[in-house]
Design a protein around this motif. Structure first.
Motif, short mmCIF file in Angstrom:
data_model
loop_
_atom_site.label_atom_id
_atom_site.label_comp_id
_atom_site.label_asym_id
_atom_site.label_seq_id
_atom_site.Cartn_x
_atom_site.Cartn_y
_atom_site.Cartn_z
N VAL A 472 0.83 -1.21 0.00
CA VAL A 472 0.00 0.00 0.00
C VAL A 472 0.87 1.25 0.00
O VAL A 472 0.64 2.18 -0.79
CB VAL A 472 -0.93 0.01 1.23
N ILE A 473 1.88 1.28 0.87
CA ILE A 473 2.79 2.44 0.92
C ILE A 473 3.50 2.62 -0.41
O ILE A 473 3.65 3.74 -0.91
CB ILE A 473 3.81 2.28 2.07
N SER A 474 3.94 1.51 -0.98
CA SER A 474 4.66 1.57 -2.25
C SER A 474 3.77 2.11 -3.36
O SER A 474 4.22 2.89 -4.21
CB SER A 474 5.18 0.17 -2.63
N LEU A 779 21.19 3.45 -7.50
CA LEU A 779 21.38 2.42 -6.49
C LEU A 779 21.17 3.01 -5.09
O LEU A 779 20.46 2.43 -4.24
CB LEU A 779 22.79 1.83 -6.60
N ARG A 780 21.77 4.16 -4.84
CA ARG A 780 21.61 4.79 -3.53
C ARG A 780 20.15 5.17 -3.27
O ARG A 780 19.63 5.00 -2.16
CB ARG A 780 22.51 6.03 -3.43
N ARG A 781 19.48 5.64 -4.35
CA ARG A 781 18.07 6.00 -4.19
C ARG A 781 17.23 4.78 -3.85
O ARG A 781 16.33 4.84 -3.03
CB ARG A 781 17.56 6.67 -5.47
N MET A 782 17.54 3.66 -4.51
CA MET A 782 16.79 2.42 -4.26
C MET A 782 16.89 2.01 -2.79
O MET A 782 15.89 1.67 -2.15
CB MET A 782 17.33 1.30 -5.15
N ILE A 783 18.11 2.09 -2.26
CA ILE A 783 18.31 1.70 -0.85
C ILE A 783 17.64 2.69 0.09
O ILE A 783 17.03 2.31 1.09
CB ILE A 783 19.82 1.56 -0.55
N ARG A 784 17.70 3.98 -0.26
CA ARG A 784 17.02 4.98 0.59
C ARG A 784 15.52 4.77 0.58
O ARG A 784 14.87 4.87 1.62
CB ARG A 784 17.37 6.39 0.11
N LEU A 785 14.96 4.49 -0.61
CA LEU A 785 13.51 4.27 -0.69
C LEU A 785 13.10 3.02 0.08
O LEU A 785 12.04 3.01 0.74
CB LEU A 785 13.08 4.16 -2.16
N GLU A 786 13.91 1.98 0.02
CA GLU A 786 13.62 0.77 0.80
C GLU A 786 13.59 1.10 2.29
O GLU A 786 12.70 0.65 3.02
CB GLU A 786 14.70 -0.28 0.51
N LEU A 792 8.30 3.83 7.35
CA LEU A 792 6.88 4.21 7.30
C LEU A 792 5.97 3.04 7.67
O LEU A 792 4.91 3.24 8.26
CB LEU A 792 6.52 4.74 5.90
N PHE A 793 6.40 1.84 7.31
CA PHE A 793 5.64 0.64 7.72
C PHE A 793 5.58 0.56 9.25
O PHE A 793 4.52 0.38 9.84
CB PHE A 793 6.31 -0.61 7.13
#
Length: 862
Positions: A472-474, A779-786, A792-793
């Motif tokens: 849902v957050i994604s 790559l850095r953005r991907m890890i930050r978003l994760e 947030l979860f």
């Protein structure tokens, strides 16, 4: 023996090989142990400081009035005994010397600018006469002791804090009047002074101005002759006084213990509250440790499989992981104990800066303190690692032939989900039962059970919730980031158990924050609502320790000016009530002016409240009336403490469905004064005033001006009073949030650790993605978003759970008259947004390390 050596060597090799990955878990253990150790050292040091002070200030034997209290009585004057008793005491065997002392804590000391010289940290202001006994704990370091009514001596700490010097004028406000005197001397404590402000007068002035008459002392200080024990001297003095039933006679140790007991109960509250927050931090740390070892076990699956293939047993593998946990616990705990002592010293410095002087010379580290810290840290770490260790023991030799990573156990996941849903459902049902309770005490038990069950349920069902909530957050957040966002979502969903545990660590702290925010906001909103409905007075007057007569008289004079229509006095009088049925209960009567019925509107279930202010009349609360089967017209026998006994008719029964004055019993102040000696009539606890029509502003200014001479007396209009309530609750919540910050910091470490270990776990995958065109920035953005999604979860779960707890708690508060539920949405939204920034912050180092990986080396990684 060789097997044990092999396990130990393997554990040591793995521990030091992965020391970087263990570091954050060790920090979590360190912080939690430091908090426990620091709390114990700090409170033990405080206890020692007060013990030394009380022992130093107590004489060998003390004689005081039998019913005397440490802080005096409600009249504002300390209980006293006749000075003629001094000659009698001196005749007792074993007495070296005896002297009379005067002491009062119900005073306000101000300087020439009318600024309060008292402590701001809750420590008392003490006024008394200078005696030889004071030389046990103080010495005159400047000037001389007071020699007449125009001289006063002050303690050095107060002089330093407020820049006082010899010759400066101080005004001491007591119940008997104002004492203007110039500083003739400054005395320094030879033991630690925990922040009290102390002034000394000559004996005659102290008697006249503090007790209200000469020829009396508040206590007698007796020194024992050489070779006479305190216990023997006490017996001799008691015999000379013809029985000790009339007076309180105590040895030095008994006096010190009695004083320490009062402080000790307060210190226990602080200690156990702080240890409670340390326990929360430990609970959060458990998730971090579980995650760390689960991921390390998963990353070493092939290695463990090879160990099993060459002959290692399940027990040896299990033991190997537990030994690593033991090493982690020992290292984290040992450093944590040292950090805890440093934390205690820091707290002492902080308290000293706030005015409570604590000397590091009194720093107390009992052997039990490091023992408790080490035991807790090691046991918690080993227990947290037990499940991952058990999982490691189940790795089969065939795992050596597979890729790293253990396949998820579908059956175990199903069982976990069922248990989690049952616990959550049970917790929800308990919370529902709490909302249906008729009594707050009964509902609080269901509330506690519901909080525990729902919290454990959410933790257990976390992996299942992760799969739903993360999607849902994604869908809301990550779709804007294209393929990078989708990869971040899949990484968060790759191992729901890991995501669930990481989110749960953050969930616990934020659930408590949300719950307390809802409760605090609801309390303020309810009190404000009750104030609007119940309080008819325009102005509320409060004083520190009661409103002294000078201020009360000044307020009454404003009434004569025509600016206010009435001024109401409220005194709280201690009594013993006897019902018509013969039941005796200790109760306080609210003895007030008849206008109090207008100032505080109270609904009655029977009778008229105004009638309760008639001659020999009173009211009772509905719960008291129901408990004792009372009705209007019944007569109560009221024994006024230190006064006579009256027969008062019940003229009204007030509803206890209120937050203000719940259970209060009212009578006319004139009735109380009729049955009490003049010197036993209590000070006004509060006063109220109603402005004349159209003169609110002028009345407000006049009332404030009338009490300006005493800075401890505050006149507030309803807006001021609401702000005071809001500030008081806000200060309490801010302090609690500060303590919960430790748990949230540990939770953030958990997110950092999870990401760091998952980057190591995905080294080859990251190399391949970089090889096919993924940039370092992506790559850095991907890890930050994760990281943001995981944070947030945890925030969504925590805030939702906490608001549920808070709403349930408010239902119980409603039974106490606080019936308004208010959700502090700005706070909730700010915490939720703040959690996203927490996720970004937590990802900084893991993302930076991932971006610096060598592509070829990463691809070649097994």
């Amino acid at each position: 023996m060789s097997a044990a050596n092999t396990v130990l060597k393997t554990s040591l090799r793995n521990f030091f090989a992965h020391k970087g990955r263990m570091a954050l878990s060790a920090v979590a253990v360190l912080l939690s142990v430091a908090f426990v150790t620091g709390t114990l050292v700090f409170t033990d040091t405080m206890d020692k400081t007060f013990d030394k002070l009380f022992t130093a200030t107590a004489s060998d034997v003390t004689v005081s009035p039998k019913d005397s209290e440490v802080e005096g009585n409600d009249t504002g004057r300390p209980d006293a005994l006749p000075a003629s008793l001094l000659a009698t005491v001196k005749q007792a065997d074993g007495v070296k010397s005896a002297e009379g002392a005067v002491s009062s804590m119900n005073v306000t000391v101000v300087n020439a600018d009318n600024k309060n010289m008292g402590s701001e940290n809750g420590a008392p202001t003490i006024a008394g006469n200078w005696t030889r006994n004071d030389l046990r704990s103080m010495e005159i370091t400047s000037g001389h002791a007071p020699r007449g009514p125009t001289e006063v001596m002050v303690d050095a700490d107060t002089a330093k804090k407020h820049h006082l010097k010899l010759g400066d004028e101080l005004r001491t406000i007591s119940v008997s009047g104002d004492i203007k005197a110039k500083i003739s001397g400054i005395a320094s404590f030879t033991v630690t002074n925990p922040g009290a402000a102390v002034v000394y007068f000559d004996t005659a002035t102290a008697q006249r101005e503090l007790i209200g008459r000469t020829g009396q002392f508040t206590q007698l200080n007796i020194a024992a002759a050489e070779g006479v024990s305190d216990t023997q001297l006490k017996k001799n003095v008691a015999a000379e006084l013809s029985g000790n039933g009339t007076y309180k006679i105590q040895t030095q140790q008994e006096t010190a213990d009695a004083n320490a007991s009062d402080v000790g109960s307060f210190m226990d509250v602080i200690k156990y509250a702080l240890l409670g927050f340390a326990g929360i931090a430990f609970l959060v740390g458990i998730f971090l440790i579980i995650n760390t070892f689960s991921m390390l076990v998963a990353q070493r699956t092939r290695e463990i499989g090879l160990m099993r293939a060459i002959g290692s047993s399940r027990k040896q593998v299990n033991r190997s992981v537990l030994v690593e946990a033991l090493l982690l616990g020992v290292v984290g705990s040992v450093v944590g104990v040292g950090a805890g002592v440093g934390l205690a010293v820091g707290l002492m410095k902080l308290m000293s800066a706030a005015g409570m002087d604590l000397s590091t010379d009194d720093l107390t580290v009992k052997w039990t303190t490091p023992a408790v810290g080490l035991l807790l840290g090691i046991v918690v770490t080993v227990l947290a690692a037990y499940l991952p260790a058990r999982r490691a023991g189940k790795v089969s030799p065939m795992a050596a032939l597979r890729d790293a990573g253990t396949p998820a156990d579908a059956k175990a996941g199903l069982v976990r989900a069922v248990i989690g849903l049952l616990l959550t459902g049970g917790g929800g049902f308990a919370l529902y039962l709490a909302t249906q309770a008729d009594k707050a005490s009964q509902g609080s038990l269901w509330l506690g059970a519901g909080i525990v069950a729902s919290l454990i349920g959410f933790v257990v069902v976390g992996p299942l919730l992760a799969g739903i909530v993360v999607r849902v957050i994604s869908a809301v957040l990550l779709r804007f980031f294209g393929p990078v966002g989708r990869m971040a979502e899949r990484n968060a969903l790759r191992n729901p158990r890991r995501t669930g545990a990481t989110g749960a660590a953050l969930m616990i702290g934020l659930a408590l924050v949300a719950c307390l925010s809802v409760v605090g906001s609801s309390m303020v909103a309810s009190a404000t609502d009750q104030l609007d409905k119940s309080v008819g007075a325009d102005f509320i007057v409060e004083g520190q320790g009661g409103i002294k007569p000078q201020a009360a008289d000044s307020l009454k004079k404003v009434r004569d000016s025509g600016l206010v229509s009435h001024v109401t006095e409220v005194k709280w009088v201690k009594t013993t009530l006897t019902t018509p049925g013969g039941v005796k209960e200790e109760e306080e009567l609210s003895a007030a002016s008849p206008s109090y019925a207008q100032d505080l509107r109270r609904e009655t279930t029977s009778g008229e409240l105004s009638a309760a202010y008639g001659k020999n009349a009173m009211s009772v609360g509905s719960e008291f009336a129901e408990r004792n089967d009372l009705k209007v017209g019944d007569t109560m026998t009221v024994a006024f403490h230190h006064g006579s006994t009256a027969k008062l008719r019940i003229a009204a029964i007030t509803s206890d469905d209120t937050a203000f004055d719940k259970g209060a019993m009212y009578t006319n102040v004139a009735t109380a004064e009729q049955y009490l000696p003049e010197d036993r009539v209590p000070l006004n606890g509060m006063m109220f005033a109603k402005a004349a029509d159209g003169k609110e502003d002028a009345a407000y200014k006049a009332l404030k001006s009338s009490v300006a001479a005493d800075p401890t007396v505050k006149v507030k209009d309803q807006t001021d009073y609401k702000e005071t309530l809001k500030d008081q609750v806000g200060q309490l919540l801010n302090m609690i949030y500060g303590l919960l910050a430790l748990a949230i910091i540990v939770a953030i470490l958990g997110v950092v650790n999870t990401l760091a270990l998952s980057v190591v776990e995905r080294t080859r995958e990251i190399g391949l993605m970089r090889a096919i065109g993924l940039s370092r920035r992506q790559l850095r953005r991907m890890i930050r978003l994760e990281s943001v999604v995981i944070a947030l979860f945890g925030a969504l779960l925590g805030l939702g759970l906490g608001m549920g707890w808070g709403a349930t708690a408010q239902k119980l508060l409603a039974l106490e008259g606080l019936g308004v539920l208010e959700i502090p949405w700005p706070t909730i939204i700010a915490v939720f947004i703040g959690s996203a920034f927490v996720g970004l912050f937590a990802a900084l180092i893991p993302a930076f390390r991932a971006g610096r990986m060598n592509v070829l080396n990463a691809i070649a990684t097994e």
